[in-house]
Scaffold this motif. Structure first.
Motif, PDB file in Angstrom:
ATOM      1  N   ASP A  31       0.841  -1.248  -0.073  1.00  6.78           N
ATOM      2  CA  ASP A  31      -0.092  -0.078   0.001  1.00  6.78           C
ATOM      3  C   ASP A  31       0.944   1.274  -0.049  1.00  6.78           C
ATOM      4  N   GLU A  32       0.869   1.949  -1.059  1.00  8.63           N
ATOM      5  CA  GLU A  32       1.804   3.280  -1.150  1.00  8.63           C
ATOM      6  C   GLU A  32       1.556   4.246  -0.231  1.00  8.63           C
ATOM      7  N   ALA A  33       0.416   4.025   0.375  1.00  5.56           N
ATOM      8  CA  ALA A  33       0.167   5.087   1.505  1.00  5.56           C
ATOM      9  C   ALA A  33       1.034   4.710   2.959  1.00  5.56           C
ATOM     10  N   ARG A  34       1.573   3.589   2.983  1.00  5.53           N
ATOM     11  CA  ARG A  34       2.341   3.164   4.050  1.00  5.53           C
ATOM     12  C   ARG A  34       3.721   3.683   3.776  1.00  5.53           C
ATOM     13  N   PRO A  35       4.162   4.633   4.566  1.00  2.00           N
ATOM     14  CA  PRO A  35       5.405   5.095   4.201  1.00  2.00           C
ATOM     15  C   PRO A  35       6.801   4.025   3.688  1.00  2.00           C
ATOM     16  N   ALA A  36       6.800   2.712   4.185  1.00  2.00           N
ATOM     17  CA  ALA A  36       7.834   2.013   3.835  1.00  2.00           C
ATOM     18  C   ALA A  36       7.641   1.456   2.511  1.00  2.00           C
ATOM     19  N   ASP A  37       6.334   1.211   1.970  1.00  2.00           N
ATOM     20  CA  ASP A  37       6.016   0.766   0.902  1.00  2.00           C
ATOM     21  C   ASP A  37       5.770   1.907  -0.101  1.00  2.00           C
ATOM     22  N   GLY A  38       5.619   3.143   0.032  1.00  2.00           N
ATOM     23  CA  GLY A  38       5.752   4.172  -0.773  1.00  2.00           C
ATOM     24  C   GLY A  38       7.089   4.647  -0.943  1.00  2.00           C
ATOM     25  N   ALA A  39       8.067   4.374  -0.292  1.00  2.00           N
ATOM     26  CA  ALA A  39       9.410   4.682  -0.509  1.00  2.00           C
ATOM     27  C   ALA A  39       9.989   3.600  -1.590  1.00  2.00           C
ATOM     28  N   ARG A  40       9.288   2.487  -1.538  1.00  2.00           N
ATOM     29  CA  ARG A  40       9.638   1.467  -2.562  1.00  2.00           C
ATOM     30  C   ARG A  40       9.701   1.838  -4.027  1.00  2.00           C
TER      31      ARG A  40
END
Length: 51
Positions: A31-40
């Motif tokens: 979920d791009e809304a989660r910072p760790a995922d969005g950073a990827r």
């Protein structure tokens, strides 16, 4: 589908994307809304649309 020449007709066509989320029956994988995922995510060659 046709040959490579046919695919050239679609170069430059785009899609509007306002969020990325991947789910399975077991839960959320990305979920791009989660910072760790969005950073990827690196949107190479994408441009922001005026509309």
């Amino acid at each position: 589908m046709g040959g490579l020449d046919e695919y050239r007709l679609y170069v430059g066509r785009g899609a509007y994307v306002d969020g990325l989320r991947v789910e399975t029956a077991d839960g959320v994988l990305f979920d791009e809304a989660r910072p760790a995922d969005g950073a990827r995510i690196e949107a190479r060659g994408w441009t922001v649309s005026a509309d």
